[in-house]
Scaffold this active site. Structure first.
Site, PDB file in Angstrom:
ATOM      1  N   ASP A  95      -9.480  23.962  36.558  1.00 31.85           N
ATOM      2  CA  ASP A  95      -8.794  22.678  36.537  1.00 31.85           C
ATOM      3  C   ASP A  95      -7.678  22.691  37.553  1.00 31.85           C
ATOM      4  OD1 ASP A  95     -10.336  21.897  34.480  1.00 31.85           O
ATOM      5  OD2 ASP A  95      -8.763  21.950  32.949  1.00 31.85           O
ATOM      6  N   PRO A 115      -0.710  27.514  28.942  1.00 35.03           N
ATOM      7  CA  PRO A 115       0.060  26.397  29.487  1.00 35.03           C
ATOM      8  C   PRO A 115       0.589  26.599  30.902  1.00 35.03           C
ATOM      9  CG  PRO A 115       1.387  27.650  27.958  1.00 35.03           C
ATOM     10  CD  PRO A 115       0.017  28.252  27.904  1.00 35.03           C
ATOM     11  N   LYS A 157      -9.549  16.919  36.888  1.00 34.47           N
ATOM     12  CA  LYS A 157      -8.654  15.918  37.446  1.00 34.47           C
ATOM     13  C   LYS A 157      -7.206  16.231  37.145  1.00 34.47           C
ATOM     14  CE  LYS A 157      -8.790  12.650  33.722  1.00 34.47           C
ATOM     15  NZ  LYS A 157      -8.496  11.256  33.654  1.00 34.47           N
ATOM     16  N   ASP A 182      -5.950  25.501  25.744  1.00 34.68           N
ATOM     17  CA  ASP A 182      -7.136  25.963  25.030  1.00 34.68           C
ATOM     18  C   ASP A 182      -8.313  25.101  25.474  1.00 34.68           C
ATOM     19  OD1 ASP A 182      -8.144  27.537  22.435  1.00 34.68           O
ATOM     20  OD2 ASP A 182      -9.065  25.551  22.527  1.00 34.68           O
ATOM     21  N   MET A 203      -1.302  13.790  26.874  1.00 30.76           N
ATOM     22  CA  MET A 203      -1.538  12.644  27.762  1.00 30.76           C
ATOM     23  C   MET A 203      -0.857  11.398  27.222  1.00 30.76           C
ATOM     24  SD  MET A 203      -5.516  13.590  28.524  1.00 30.76           S
ATOM     25  CE  MET A 203      -5.775  14.314  26.916  1.00 30.76           C
TER      26      MET A 203
HETATM   27  N1  SAH Z   1      -6.626  21.951  27.053  1.00 32.15           N
HETATM   28  C1  SAH Z   1      -5.238  21.647  27.308  1.00 32.15           C
HETATM   29  C2  SAH Z   1      -4.984  20.169  27.315  1.00 32.15           C
HETATM   30  C3  SAH Z   1      -5.630  19.469  28.476  1.00 32.15           C
HETATM   31  S1  SAH Z   1      -5.287  17.764  28.500  1.00 32.15           S
HETATM   32  C4  SAH Z   1      -4.388  22.368  26.257  1.00 32.15           C
HETATM   33  O1  SAH Z   1      -4.922  22.909  25.301  1.00 32.15           O
HETATM   34  O2  SAH Z   1      -3.167  22.417  26.431  1.00 32.15           O
HETATM   35  C5  SAH Z   1      -3.949  17.688  29.628  1.00 32.15           C
HETATM   36  C6  SAH Z   1      -2.668  17.440  28.888  1.00 32.15           C
HETATM   37  O3  SAH Z   1      -2.208  18.620  28.317  1.00 32.15           O
HETATM   38  C7  SAH Z   1      -1.526  16.971  29.765  1.00 32.15           C
HETATM   39  O4  SAH Z   1      -1.585  15.575  30.006  1.00 32.15           O
HETATM   40  C8  SAH Z   1      -0.345  17.324  28.907  1.00 32.15           C
HETATM   41  O5  SAH Z   1      -0.176  16.386  27.871  1.00 32.15           O
HETATM   42  C9  SAH Z   1      -0.806  18.622  28.277  1.00 32.15           C
HETATM   43  N2  SAH Z   1      -0.341  19.808  28.996  1.00 32.15           N
HETATM   44  C10 SAH Z   1      -1.065  20.713  29.660  1.00 32.15           C
HETATM   45  N3  SAH Z   1      -0.296  21.700  30.157  1.00 32.15           N
HETATM   46  C11 SAH Z   1       0.961  21.411  29.794  1.00 32.15           C
HETATM   47  C12 SAH Z   1       2.231  22.046  29.980  1.00 32.15           C
HETATM   48  N4  SAH Z   1       2.346  23.180  30.659  1.00 32.15           N
HETATM   49  N5  SAH Z   1       3.317  21.444  29.444  1.00 32.15           N
HETATM   50  C13 SAH Z   1       3.218  20.313  28.758  1.00 32.15           C
HETATM   51  N6  SAH Z   1       2.064  19.671  28.551  1.00 32.15           N
HETATM   52  C14 SAH Z   1       0.942  20.208  29.040  1.00 32.15           C
END
Ligand code: SAH
Length: 460
Positions: free
Chosen positions: A249, A226, A271, A304, A384
């Protein structure tokens, strides 16, 4: 940086030590390791210095330092351990064009001698500009422990073999050869057969590397977690260490990109929120092109890679192109967010199922199994979801969810600018207004560590 570290070529150069006591002996022990022509000038000299002179390792002149003694000298050490005498030597030596060091007198010196870790030809110099000699000593002790005592031998033998190794093409193939020698073959062979066994082993290793077929490229699809670099897996770190190319990303924190190998090419793709996107086909094409070039590619995704990360689209493209790949999982945003608010995502007697859902998909706001999500005790991590907050609220309430169902919004989970907002379903749209970082909505979870959060209870 007041003192700039350089390595001076001492071969055949004249170096003069003015003084014959303990300070001179200490400097001479270091200087005798060099290829300099050493002269010691002192009315009286320690027996050890006299011994070195008798062995022909230095020239001893038994009188006080005089004008002319520093002519053609590169370095002059004032080691008389007498401030007035050292200052006199320094004045003469400077006038004759030498650089001067007065032992234990930083201000009066043109250069200082660092603490040295000696694995000749590998030399580590440690300096603190006189600020913390204790620190220099402890750094030296740490390095002495870490660097194998045979490193110098490996490097000397390796250096003599550099010309032969040039038969390998520059870049990855040559780098792989040397890494195999220093990390694995060299230490092992030296342990078994000593220094004499190293050159034959290098020849054999070179033959193997010359005849090895081109190392095939590979793509690792890696979860970066994260945001907090400490939440990377060890495997992710290793992959970053070995990467030639990192396609990441835009959500990836700079602190994580810092961990990539210094020579790696970093490419920002994907994006950010609703901002500009690199087309998926372009990302696929980039991965394939670099892997076909023989590169170790890391496709770095936030959280992930298999959670809302378009993983399958990328692995299918790699398969179609015949490129080898592997997946390294990461900590997904919902896991980091629930850890942050001190909550379990499943709980006996409350929820035996956990849903990870997206607020919107390619067609707009995403439809879900609303009946299951609206049931009491249901828990979901909503990705999202900020834009879709009003839609989510409407659908859930329409299917019978209680207006006071807890929803905790975690923005920037695990990052220094993280924020947690405890809301209720009835106030969800207001609670997300104004958030601009990535946020995950935890439906059905209220923070346990209430003191740490900013409660924004919505009107019910
Ligand atoms: N593969 C990533 C998700 C990618 S989609 C995962 O497993 O976390 C992108 C979304 O992930 C964002 O719109 C948000 O909802 C969430 N996200 C990603 N990083 C985040 C973070 N540090 N804190 C909170 N939400 C996060």
């Amino acid at each position: 940086m007041q003192h700039f570290p350089i390595f001076l070529n001492t071969s055949g150069r004249r170096v003069v030590v003015a003084g014959g006591g303990a300070a001179a002996v200490a400097k001479l022990r270091l200087l005798l390791k060099t290829e300099a022509r050493l002269t010691v000038i002192a009315p009286e000299a320690d027996a050890e210095i006299a011994g070195w002179a008798a062995e022909g390792r230095l020239r001893l002149v038994a009188r006080a330092f005089e004008p002319g003694d520093a002519l053609c000298a590169t370095l002059v050490y004032g080691a008389a351990e007498d401030a007035a005498e050292d200052a006199r030597v320094a004045r003469i030596a400077r006038a004759e064009g030498a650089s001067v060091n007065i032992v234990d007198n930083l201000a009066g010196s043109d250069f200082i001698t660092p603490a040295i870790v000696d694995r000749d030809p590998v030399t580590v110099a440690i300096g603190t500009e006189g600020a913390a000699p204790v620190l220099a000593r402890s750094i030296k002790a740490g390095l002495e422990e870490r660097l194998s005592p045979v490193l110098g031998t490996l490097a000397r033998v390796g250096k003599a073999f550099r010309g032969a190794a040039d038969a390998l093409p520059m870049g990855r193939k040559r780098r792989d050869f040397w890494a195999a020698y220093y990390d694995e073959v060299g230490p092992r062979v030296h342990g078994e057969g000593g220094a004499a066994a190293l050159t034959p082993a290098l020849k054999e290793l070179l033959a193997r590397h010359l005849h090895a077929s081109e190392a095939p490229g590979h793509v690792a699809l890696v979860g970066a977690g994260p945001g907090d670099p400490e939440l990377l897996t060890l495997k992710a770190r290793k992959a970053l260490d070995a990467a030639d190319v990192v396609i990441h990303d835009r959500l990836i924190a700079p602190e994580i990109l810092e961990l990539a190998r210094r020579e790696a090419t970093l490419i920002a793709a994907g994006k950010q929120g609703f901002g500009p996107a690199t087309a998926q086909e372009d990302i696929n094409a980039m991965m394939i092109a670099h892997a076909r070039d023989g590169a170790q590619v890391v496709r770095l995704k936030s959280g992930d890679p298999g959670v809302f990360g378009r993983l399958d689209e990328e692995t299918e493209a790699l398969d179609a192109a015949g490129v080898a790949w592997s997946v390294i999982p990461g900590i997904t945003a919902a896991a980091a967010a629930s850890a942050e608010i001190g909550c379990s995502m499943t709980r006996r007697g409350r929820n035996g199922a956990l849903r990870l859902i997206t607020g919107h998909d390619m067609d707009g706001f995403a439809e879900q199994d609303w009946r299951a999500l609206a049931a009491p005790g249901a828990v979901a991590g909503i990705y999202m979801g900020k834009r879709a907050a009003r839609f989510l609220q409407g659908r859930l309430m329409m299917h019978g969810a209680a207006p006071d169902t807890p929803v905790t919004i975690v923005e920037n989970a695990s990052r220094p600018d993280r924020r947690e907002i405890a809301a209720r379903l009835a106030g969800l749209p207001d609670a997300v207004a104004g958030l601009d970082g990535p946020a995950v909505l935890l439906l059905g979870l209220a923070p346990r560590a209430a003191s740490r959060i900013q409660l924004e209870e919505a009107a019910q």
